[in-house]
Design a protein around this motif. Structure first.
Motif, mmCIF file in Angstrom:
data_model
loop_
_atom_site.group_PDB
_atom_site.id
_atom_site.type_symbol
_atom_site.label_atom_id
_atom_site.label_comp_id
_atom_site.label_asym_id
_atom_site.label_seq_id
_atom_site.Cartn_x
_atom_site.Cartn_y
_atom_site.Cartn_z
ATOM 1 N N ARG A 83 0.817 -1.223 0.000
ATOM 2 C CA ARG A 83 0.000 0.000 0.000
ATOM 3 C C ARG A 83 0.846 1.266 0.000
ATOM 4 O O ARG A 83 0.313 2.370 0.113
ATOM 5 N N GLN A 84 2.165 1.141 -0.159
ATOM 6 C CA GLN A 84 3.055 2.304 -0.218
ATOM 7 C C GLN A 84 3.343 2.674 -1.672
ATOM 8 O O GLN A 84 3.433 1.790 -2.526
ATOM 9 N N ASP A 85 3.526 3.969 -1.910
ATOM 10 C CA ASP A 85 4.025 4.401 -3.220
ATOM 11 C C ASP A 85 5.525 4.152 -3.286
ATOM 12 O O ASP A 85 6.211 4.221 -2.270
ATOM 13 N N GLY A 86 6.015 3.915 -4.481
ATOM 14 C CA GLY A 86 7.463 3.848 -4.667
ATOM 15 C C GLY A 86 8.057 2.460 -4.547
ATOM 16 O O GLY A 86 9.259 2.294 -4.671
ATOM 17 N N VAL A 87 7.211 1.451 -4.300
ATOM 18 C CA VAL A 87 7.767 0.101 -4.170
ATOM 19 C C VAL A 87 6.949 -0.897 -4.987
ATOM 20 O O VAL A 87 5.720 -0.842 -5.004
ATOM 21 N N THR A 88 7.658 -1.758 -5.714
ATOM 22 C CA THR A 88 6.987 -2.859 -6.412
ATOM 23 C C THR A 88 7.359 -4.150 -5.706
ATOM 24 O O THR A 88 8.498 -4.321 -5.280
ATOM 25 N N TRP A 89 6.404 -5.043 -5.585
ATOM 26 C CA TRP A 89 6.567 -6.227 -4.728
ATOM 27 C C TRP A 89 6.236 -7.493 -5.520
ATOM 28 O O TRP A 89 5.160 -7.579 -6.100
ATOM 29 N N HIS A 90 7.159 -8.425 -5.559
ATOM 30 C CA HIS A 90 6.928 -9.696 -6.256
ATOM 31 C C HIS A 90 7.114 -10.870 -5.308
ATOM 32 O O HIS A 90 8.170 -10.975 -4.677
ATOM 33 N N VAL A 91 6.125 -11.725 -5.201
ATOM 34 C CA VAL A 91 6.322 -12.997 -4.485
ATOM 35 C C VAL A 91 6.560 -14.061 -5.546
ATOM 36 O O VAL A 91 5.678 -14.361 -6.350
ATOM 37 N N LEU A 92 7.803 -14.577 -5.574
ATOM 38 C CA LEU A 92 8.217 -15.440 -6.677
ATOM 39 C C LEU A 92 8.230 -16.914 -6.298
ATOM 40 O O LEU A 92 8.327 -17.786 -7.137
ATOM 41 N N GLY A 93 8.154 -17.198 -5.006
ATOM 42 C CA GLY A 93 8.239 -18.596 -4.576
ATOM 43 C C GLY A 93 6.874 -19.189 -4.327
ATOM 44 O O GLY A 93 5.861 -18.497 -4.312
ATOM 45 N N GLU A 94 6.869 -20.493 -4.156
ATOM 46 C CA GLU A 94 5.620 -21.183 -3.828
ATOM 47 C C GLU A 94 5.769 -21.900 -2.493
ATOM 48 O O GLU A 94 5.107 -22.892 -2.230
ATOM 49 N N GLY A 95 6.667 -21.450 -1.660
ATOM 50 C CA GLY A 95 6.887 -22.114 -0.379
ATOM 51 C C GLY A 95 8.156 -22.930 -0.422
ATOM 52 O O GLY A 95 8.759 -23.099 -1.480
ATOM 53 N N PHE A 96 8.587 -23.411 0.727
ATOM 54 C CA PHE A 96 9.810 -24.199 0.804
ATOM 55 C C PHE A 96 9.649 -25.487 0.018
ATOM 56 O O PHE A 96 8.538 -25.988 -0.171
ATOM 57 N N THR A 97 10.771 -26.018 -0.424
ATOM 58 C CA THR A 97 10.752 -27.166 -1.332
ATOM 59 C C THR A 97 10.157 -28.404 -0.672
ATOM 60 O O THR A 97 9.603 -29.263 -1.336
ATOM 61 N N TRP A 98 10.229 -28.468 0.694
ATOM 62 C CA TRP A 98 9.592 -29.609 1.357
ATOM 63 C C TRP A 98 8.080 -29.422 1.439
ATOM 64 O O TRP A 98 7.360 -30.330 1.812
ATOM 65 N N GLU A 99 7.606 -28.226 1.041
ATOM 66 C CA GLU A 99 6.161 -28.030 0.941
ATOM 67 C C GLU A 99 5.665 -28.397 -0.455
ATOM 68 O O GLU A 99 4.634 -29.041 -0.602
ATOM 69 N N THR A 100 6.400 -27.965 -1.466
ATOM 70 C CA THR A 100 5.933 -28.236 -2.834
ATOM 71 C C THR A 100 6.180 -29.692 -3.217
ATOM 72 O O THR A 100 5.360 -30.301 -3.898
ATOM 73 N N GLN A 101 7.324 -30.236 -2.789
ATOM 74 C CA GLN A 101 7.689 -31.633 -3.084
ATOM 75 C C GLN A 101 7.672 -31.930 -4.585
ATOM 76 O O GLN A 101 7.369 -33.041 -5.004
ATOM 77 N N ASN A 102 8.014 -30.917 -5.366
ATOM 78 C CA ASN A 102 8.014 -31.114 -6.811
ATOM 79 C C ASN A 102 9.189 -30.332 -7.403
ATOM 80 O O ASN A 102 9.125 -29.121 -7.566
ATOM 81 N N LEU A 103 10.266 -31.060 -7.697
ATOM 82 C CA LEU A 103 11.526 -30.430 -8.081
ATOM 83 C C LEU A 103 11.417 -29.645 -9.383
ATOM 84 O O LEU A 103 11.871 -28.502 -9.472
ATOM 85 N N ALA A 104 10.807 -30.256 -10.396
ATOM 86 C CA ALA A 104 10.714 -29.596 -11.709
ATOM 87 C C ALA A 104 9.961 -28.277 -11.597
ATOM 88 O O ALA A 104 10.379 -27.258 -12.161
ATOM 89 N N ARG A 105 8.895 -28.281 -10.793
ATOM 90 C CA ARG A 105 8.115 -27.062 -10.643
ATOM 91 C C ARG A 105 8.902 -26.002 -9.865
ATOM 92 O O ARG A 105 8.849 -24.813 -10.186
ATOM 93 N N ASP A 106 9.655 -26.428 -8.847
ATOM 94 C CA ASP A 106 10.480 -25.495 -8.075
ATOM 95 C C ASP A 106 11.491 -24.781 -8.983
ATOM 96 O O ASP A 106 11.692 -23.575 -8.878
#
Lengths: 201, 201
Positions: A83-106
């Motif tokens: 909600r601030q001006d001047g900053v762009t924010w990207h969430v690029l992950g899908e959680g730790f690898t032991w959460e996704t359990q899918n190497l190719a997708r990680d």
């Protein structure tokens, strides 16, 4: 020793100290974009990067943040800075690898993420770029270190970059201007205290 | 090893890791106000505290910040957070003691500052209190450690407190839930680079 004496000695000692400090400050006169690494197992790496975002915005600078790994979207930092001006924010992950359990997708997620980061590292209007938890995709081999070092090296000369995460690779630390190793002397989690809003997320 | 094998091994390893991590998270189920100390010579102590302020505000919490020592009022953090709702900001210092060169005034300033902090530590509407660079007035003997430990102990049970500064006293670390020692592995200042806006101030 009576009081005026103590005052005077203090003043003399501080005058000498001021000369030393002032000289050191005068010697440090270069301005440049810095590469900072915040690593180690201790608490405070990501929060420190977000504090620098706050500082940058306070000076009217533009900041970009990329969060690797972290899949959750209910963090305080994201809610706040979106909600601030001047900053762009990207969430690029899908959680730790032991959460996704899918190497190719990680791997795919990390590489798609880096393409977004690369665009930020080519944008001179961004004064500060935070790469939060970048060390994990590096450690897991999802991203190529040489590519990343190259992209960092070719960024605009006045752009600051802050990288956080445990176990930063040696070559990344060598390329950095400032490296802080956050040592975990004591952690509330080990005393059975869960992650606290406002502190850990 | 062919690709499906690698995928499967990764999945099994990550399933086991997830069980371990989930168990540790389940064990940590207590909620309480934390006392955090960010100390050491490395860069990132104050910025980490300010990052936690951002997190707290993101969760709709109320925060109070007291900056000891720092006399300058042109920092990015102050400019930024003063325009945010939910945070009160106090600059309690008049600069480092080698700048003021007046011991009696330093002591008086610190003690007047602590009275303001004590009021924050008695205010249950504040979810997070940051005491930035508190370790310096402690180190110089301008504030009494026993008084401070007592005031911290008697604060509202859900209030988080973050204290920053080099050389945190042993007794303060003992009272804390989380202590991070920020080790200075490399610092741009030593390479002749001056304090940078958005990074150091």
């Amino acid at each position: 020793m009576d009081k005026p004496d103590r005052e005077q000695r203090h003043r003399h000692r501080m005058q000498r100290k001021k000369e030393v400090v002032d000289k050191a400050i005068a010697r440090a006169d270069k301005e440049q974009g810095l590469l900072l690494i915040l690593t180690g197992n201790g608490k405070g790496k990501s929060s420190s990067a977000f504090g620098m975002v706050a500082r940058a915005l306070g000076h009217g600078m533009q900041a970009g943040v990329a969060q690797f790994i972290k899949g959750r979207s209910d963090t305080g930092e994201e809610a706040f800075f979106r909600r601030q001006d001047g900053v762009t924010w990207h969430v690029l992950g899908e959680g730790f690898t032991w959460e996704t359990q899918n190497l190719a997708r990680d791997i795919e997620t990390a590489q798609r993420g880096w393409a977004i980061v690369r665009a930020m590292l080519q944008d001179p209007s961004l004064h500060l770029v935070v790469l939060d938890e970048l060390t994990y995709p590096l450690k897991f081999g999802w991203l190529d270190l040489t590519t990343i070092l190259n992209d960092l090296k070719n960024r605009p000369p006045m752009q600051h970059v802050v990288i956080t995460g445990r176990a930063a690779p040696e070559a990344l630390c060598e390329a950095a201007d400032t490296v802080t190793e956050m040592q975990d002397s004591k952690h509330a989690f080990r005393a059975g205290i869960t992650a606290q809003k406002g502190i850990d997320l």
